[in-house]
Enzyme design. Sequence first.
Site, mmCIF file in Angstrom:
data_model
loop_
_atom_site.group_PDB
_atom_site.id
_atom_site.type_symbol
_atom_site.label_atom_id
_atom_site.label_comp_id
_atom_site.label_asym_id
_atom_site.label_seq_id
_atom_site.Cartn_x
_atom_site.Cartn_y
_atom_site.Cartn_z
ATOM 1 N N GLN A 13 5.262 34.970 -3.024
ATOM 2 C CA GLN A 13 3.801 35.127 -3.027
ATOM 3 C C GLN A 13 3.300 35.810 -1.750
ATOM 4 O OE1 GLN A 13 1.560 31.478 -3.056
ATOM 5 N NE2 GLN A 13 -0.257 32.464 -3.901
ATOM 6 N N TYR A 143 9.219 18.674 0.679
ATOM 7 C CA TYR A 143 8.737 19.940 1.261
ATOM 8 C C TYR A 143 8.058 19.674 2.606
ATOM 9 C CZ TYR A 143 5.822 24.179 1.578
ATOM 10 O OH TYR A 143 5.211 25.336 1.988
HETATM 11 N N1 SER Z 1 0.764 25.916 -1.207
HETATM 12 C C1 SER Z 1 1.842 25.046 -0.840
HETATM 13 C C2 SER Z 1 2.201 24.132 -1.944
HETATM 14 O O1 SER Z 1 1.338 23.827 -2.728
HETATM 15 C C3 SER Z 1 1.460 24.265 0.369
HETATM 16 O O2 SER Z 1 2.007 24.850 1.471
HETATM 17 O O3 SER Z 1 3.297 23.682 -1.982
#
Ligand code: SER
Length: 319
Positions: A13, A143
């Site tokens: 992206q 994450y």
């Molecule tokens: N846009 C990312 C996500 O939703 C956040 O860093 O994982």
Amino acid sequence: MKDVILVIGSSGQIGTELVLELRKIYGNNNVVASDIRASSIEILDSGPFETLDVLDEKKLRAIVIKYKITQVYLLAALLSAKAEKDIELAWKLNVRSHSNILELAKERLIKKIFWPSSIAVFGSKTPKENTPQYTIMEPNTVYGISKLAGERWNEYYHDKFGVDVRSLRYPGLIGWMSEAGGGTTDYAVNIFHEALKTKKYCCFLKKNTKLPMMYMKDAIRATIDIMEAPSEKIKIRSSYNLAGISFTPNEIAKEIKKYIKDFEISYKPDFRQKIADSWPQSINDQNAQCDWGWKLNYNLQKITKDMLSNLKKKYQYNY
Ligand code: SER
């Protein structure tokens, strides 16, 4: 010495837009795009591209030597929603790729690194509104944990080995040039595509879930600005808060309705709701503003207008 840049994750992206912008500044041949998948035609046609699995340390090193790379933008990562589905791969990809690049800088093979962090470094115990730079973190997703670990590595490599690494805690990013990449904030990209295609969107977050977001053009400018700022202005080496704007699915839907009168949104929250609920609703980015002069340009109205007109042109939609 002239700068030669390697962008890892050029099909994602951010990479899709960042490579083109960097090529305008540094020259097409001085920006090497790389990804495990092929990148866009615009990227493949305008300059060098290398197929690279960032976990392949040997190939990474060979590319750095071949092109005499001086700067690396490491964008390859598994985002929050995808990462929850494969926590081992997420940890391996997000953490090991980062260590590989930091090591190259420690050896002085490269001079400067950009590594993205995220609002996901914050967790459910973090103050939700106007979240400060320094506060309780305790992320609840793999994450977020990988990003917080990475932030600590950044500061460690900078303080201990003099590595020039720079980082931003991106909010959810919205752009028209590429698809969203497996995150919790993806709805804010998908909603535009569906609004144009079918005039309907079923949102995976609840109506009033407020999250920090930013237009890709602002995010790209912030990224290049922090990388070009004189080193002494970068006082935070872990990662800078970056605020953007905050809105809910309900608010963005209302904005889209100004252009597509019969657009309808419905809600069917899934596992991503819990992730969204653990994140801040708005961010304080005073440090970025003071240290290297960051300033936001796009609000929700401008984002909506720009997204719809560009997607309309890209796919020749009518509304
Ligand atoms: N846009 C990312 C996500 O939703 C956040 O860093 O994982």
